[in-house]
Design an enzyme around this catalytic site. Structure first.
Site, PDB file in Angstrom:
ATOM      1  N   ARG A  41      32.338  10.769 -20.390  1.00 38.97           N
ATOM      2  CA  ARG A  41      31.317  11.589 -21.055  1.00 38.97           C
ATOM      3  C   ARG A  41      31.327  12.953 -20.384  1.00 38.97           C
ATOM      4  O   ARG A  41      31.552  13.044 -19.166  1.00 38.97           O
ATOM      5  CB  ARG A  41      29.930  10.939 -20.957  1.00 38.97           C
TER       6      ARG A  41
ATOM      7  N   ASP B 209      26.428  10.994 -14.151  1.00 38.34           N
ATOM      8  CA  ASP B 209      25.408  11.620 -14.999  1.00 38.34           C
ATOM      9  C   ASP B 209      24.200  11.834 -14.099  1.00 38.34           C
ATOM     10  O   ASP B 209      23.544  10.867 -13.707  1.00 38.34           O
ATOM     11  CB  ASP B 209      25.087  10.694 -16.187  1.00 38.34           C
TER      12      ASP B 209
ATOM     13  N   ASP C 100       0.808  -1.217   0.000  1.00 31.56           N
ATOM     14  CA  ASP C 100       0.000   0.000   0.000  1.00 31.56           C
ATOM     15  C   ASP C 100       0.846   1.274   0.000  1.00 31.56           C
ATOM     16  O   ASP C 100       0.373   2.329   0.396  1.00 31.56           O
ATOM     17  CB  ASP C 100      -0.976  -0.012   1.192  1.00 31.56           C
TER      18      ASP C 100
ATOM     19  N   HIS D 216      20.038  15.803 -27.081  1.00 27.07           N
ATOM     20  CA  HIS D 216      18.578  15.628 -27.066  1.00 27.07           C
ATOM     21  C   HIS D 216      17.979  16.912 -26.535  1.00 27.07           C
ATOM     22  O   HIS D 216      18.664  17.720 -25.897  1.00 27.07           O
ATOM     23  CB  HIS D 216      18.175  14.415 -26.212  1.00 27.07           C
TER      24      HIS D 216
ATOM     25  N   HIS E 108      14.610  13.686 -21.623  1.00 26.60           N
ATOM     26  CA  HIS E 108      14.643  13.541 -23.083  1.00 26.60           C
ATOM     27  C   HIS E 108      13.356  14.220 -23.548  1.00 26.60           C
ATOM     28  O   HIS E 108      12.309  13.588 -23.640  1.00 26.60           O
ATOM     29  CB  HIS E 108      14.701  12.080 -23.510  1.00 26.60           C
TER      30      HIS E 108
ATOM     31  N   TYR F 251      33.981   5.401 -24.930  1.00 30.59           N
ATOM     32  CA  TYR F 251      33.835   4.236 -24.062  1.00 30.59           C
ATOM     33  C   TYR F 251      34.739   3.149 -24.636  1.00 30.59           C
ATOM     34  O   TYR F 251      34.440   2.605 -25.698  1.00 30.59           O
ATOM     35  CB  TYR F 251      32.367   3.802 -24.020  1.00 30.59           C
TER      36      TYR F 251
ATOM     37  N   GLU G 132      26.604  16.154 -25.315  1.00 31.06           N
ATOM     38  CA  GLU G 132      27.144  15.115 -24.446  1.00 31.06           C
ATOM     39  C   GLU G 132      27.953  14.045 -25.181  1.00 31.06           C
ATOM     40  O   GLU G 132      27.579  12.875 -25.187  1.00 31.06           O
ATOM     41  CB  GLU G 132      26.022  14.474 -23.635  1.00 31.06           C
TER      42      GLU G 132
ATOM     43  N   HIS H 150      23.530   3.258 -19.414  1.00 34.94           N
ATOM     44  CA  HIS H 150      22.469   3.534 -18.443  1.00 34.94           C
ATOM     45  C   HIS H 150      22.689   2.773 -17.144  1.00 34.94           C
ATOM     46  O   HIS H 150      21.767   2.216 -16.563  1.00 34.94           O
ATOM     47  CB  HIS H 150      21.088   3.227 -19.046  1.00 34.94           C
TER      48      HIS H 150
ATOM     49  N   HIS I 284      26.302   6.561 -29.023  1.00 36.23           N
ATOM     50  CA  HIS I 284      25.056   7.322 -28.832  1.00 36.23           C
ATOM     51  C   HIS I 284      25.133   8.647 -29.598  1.00 36.23           C
ATOM     52  O   HIS I 284      26.170   8.996 -30.151  1.00 36.23           O
ATOM     53  CB  HIS I 284      24.753   7.535 -27.341  1.00 36.23           C
TER      54      HIS I 284
ATOM     55  N   ASP J 207      20.563  18.173 -16.533  1.00 35.95           N
ATOM     56  CA  ASP J 207      21.146  16.927 -17.059  1.00 35.95           C
ATOM     57  C   ASP J 207      22.635  17.167 -17.319  1.00 35.95           C
ATOM     58  O   ASP J 207      22.996  17.727 -18.345  1.00 35.95           O
ATOM     59  CB  ASP J 207      20.412  16.533 -18.354  1.00 35.95           C
TER      60      ASP J 207
ATOM     61  N   GLU K 247      28.852  16.411 -20.327  1.00 40.55           N
ATOM     62  CA  GLU K 247      27.523  16.840 -20.780  1.00 40.55           C
ATOM     63  C   GLU K 247      27.140  18.187 -20.183  1.00 40.55           C
ATOM     64  O   GLU K 247      27.188  18.364 -18.964  1.00 40.55           O
ATOM     65  CB  GLU K 247      26.470  15.790 -20.371  1.00 40.55           C
TER      66      GLU K 247
HETATM   67  N1  GLY Z   1      20.859  11.362 -18.428  1.00 42.79           N
HETATM   68  C1  GLY Z   1      20.335  10.873 -19.621  1.00 42.79           C
HETATM   69  C2  GLY Z   1      21.016  11.466 -20.771  1.00 42.79           C
HETATM   70  O1  GLY Z   1      22.028  12.093 -20.613  1.00 42.79           O
HETATM   71  O2  GLY Z   1      20.550  11.379 -21.863  1.00 42.79           O
HETATM   72 MN    MN Z   2      21.486  13.901 -21.609  1.00 48.66          MN
HETATM   73 MN    MN Z   3      22.765  12.928 -18.817  1.00 47.90          MN
END
Ligand code: GLY
Ligand code: MN
Ligand code: MN
Length: 445
Positions: free
Chosen positions: A411, A266, A47, A360, A367, A394, A390, A249, A356, A277, A413
């Site tokens: 990375r 991240d 619950d 975005h 996103h 890798y 970003e 991820h 990637h 982000d 970003e």
């Molecule tokens: N944190 C998700 C991205 O960077 O797209």
């Molecule tokens: Mn991002």
């Molecule tokens: Mn991110």
């Protein structure tokens, strides 16, 4: 000593919410209506429920913060165009879960023309009588259920003159186009979310120690979010030490941080539903090794050039192609790719290290919504759009890779607003040059 709280930006005004509804209604044909349910609570276990998060499209059009609400727009209706159904006032329930806004509050504080509580949903079919096209999120089963129910009731009353809708159309893409360009008030909230997120990354850099666990840096990050009023992360915080940084991820955040490794974080806070982000990658022990530094500077240079390329008329695709070119040239220079630049790009061999995309949209969703192409062509950037930059590298832990580079993930970003003259970087308060990161980490207590 805790830092002073940042000054809070103003929330979105009822007038701005009303102007958004006007803009949406101006796009609809005659005799149409909009049905848009808000989010419901979701059970976590037994619950207990997950913390409530309002549906982003619903929030965009009315800002009403409670579960189980339904927004109805009836363009041209004399008695009022914006109608809300919401939870009923109920002293006993309110004693358990807090004061409910109720229909009167929805009118007085949220700019609705008229409001009912959810026990009065039966009158919805009267409101929709004669509306030919009902705009709703077609992918939302709750919305479709409501619309089907209304259509059935009106069809059943056809002999008494009721007119049922003949068409259901998707409202989502229309709202998403509006959401893509941010207003000044939205940008103020996004600046704030980005600033809080930057403070959180600074704190995590200073808290890093060999032997601490990834989740302990997550705790530093999320502490800073909440302390500044960003009450939830905008997405699952990623803290990946060593080769965990190569899992795009990664959310386990359970491993110890090792001496000599990098750690990738991240993470972004959500403030008044707007997302930050940010990704930064730094050495667990405060000093980059030569190999880490060489790779890091390849990513940094690509990132800085991509940020500088953000301006009206540029496209995410052109920016991404620039990043691919810069990263590929760097990989060749470091001996991780062989052969000519053009051939490595053409054959997509760089994708072994960078799979990637670079950007975005960013907004109420991390996103964020809004189409990326128009008539199949990459969409030119316009002032008021917000995006991330970003790039990353890798490096697999594989035998053909020089050992000093194996298992490194990097990375970087930032969040960037397109302005008339170019760009505004929202996340510049967190360092990204290697020396600046090392300096900040040395200042740790
Ligand atoms: N944190 C998700 C991205 O960077 O797209
Ligand atoms: Mn991002
Ligand atoms: Mn991110």
């Amino acid at each position: 000593m805790r830092p002073e709280p940042l000054p809070r930006p103003a929330p979105i005004s009822p007038e701005e919410f009303a102007a958004r509804r006007e803009r949406l209604m101006a796009e609809l044909p005659e005799r149409s209506a909009v049905l848009l349910p808000g989010a419901a609570l979701k059970t976590r276990n037994h619950d207990s429920e997950y913390a409530f998060r309002q549906n982003s499209d619903f929030h965009y059009l009315c800002g009403f913060p409670e579960p189980d609400a339904l927004l109805v727009l009836l363009p041209g209706r004399e008695a009022g165009e914006a109608i809300l159904y919401c939870q009923e006032k109920d002293p006993e329930k309110e004693a358990w879960t807090g004061i409910r806004i109720g229909p009167e509050g929805a009118v007085s504080d949220y700019g609705m023309d008229e409001a009912f509580d959810n026990t009065q949903r039966h009158n919805l079919s009267e409101l929709l009588d004669g509306r030919q096209t009902v705009y709703l999120p077609l992918a939302d089963t709750t919305a479709m259920g409501i619309a089907e129910g209304v259509r059935g009731q009106l069809s059943a009353r056809a002999r008494r003159g009721a007119i049922a809708p003949t068409r259901f159309a998707d409202v989502s893409a229309l709202i998403h186009e509006l959401r893509l360009t941010k207003s000044e008030a939205e940008l103020a909230l996004m600046r704030h979310a980005a600033q809080i997120s930057a403070l959180a990354h600074r704190r995590a850099m200073q808290a890093s120690r060999v032997g601490r666990f990834e989740y302990q840096l997550q705790a530093e990050i999320e502490h800073e979010f909440v302390w500044h009023g960003a009450r939830a992360p905008a997405y699952g915080t990623i803290v990946g030490g060593g080769a965990n940084a190569c899992v795009l991820h990664y959310v386990e955040n359970a491993a110890p941080l090792e001496d000599g490794d990098l750690v990738l974080i991240d993470a972004g806070g959500e403030f008044d539903l707007y997302a930050g982000d940010i990704t930064r990658t730094f050495p667990v022990n405060g000093r980059f090794s030569d190999a880490q530094r060489a790779l890091y500077d390849v990513v940094l240079e690509a990132e800085e050039r991509a940020v500088a390329a953000v301006e009206p008329g540029a496209t995410l695709e052109s920016i991404h192609q620039g990043v691919v070119r810069d990263l590929t040239a760097g990989l060749i220079e470091l001996g991780l790719l062989e052969g000519e630049l053009e051939e490595n790009i053409e054959s997509q061999r760089f994708r072994r290290f960078y799979l990637h995309s670079t950007s975005h949209w960013l907004g109420l969703d991390v996103h964020d919504v809004g189409s990326y192409r128009i008539d199949g062509e990459p969409r030119p950037l316009e002032p008021g759009m917000v995006l991330t930059i970003e790039p990353g590298l890798y490096i697999p832990d594989a035998e053909d890779i020089p050992s000093a580079y194996r298992g490194i993930g990097i990375r970087i970003e930032d969040d960037v607003v397109v302005t008339e003259s170019g760009r505004e970087v929202l996340t510049s308060q967190v360092p990204k040059a290697a020396e600046d990161i090392e300096t900040l980490m040395q200042e740790r207590s």
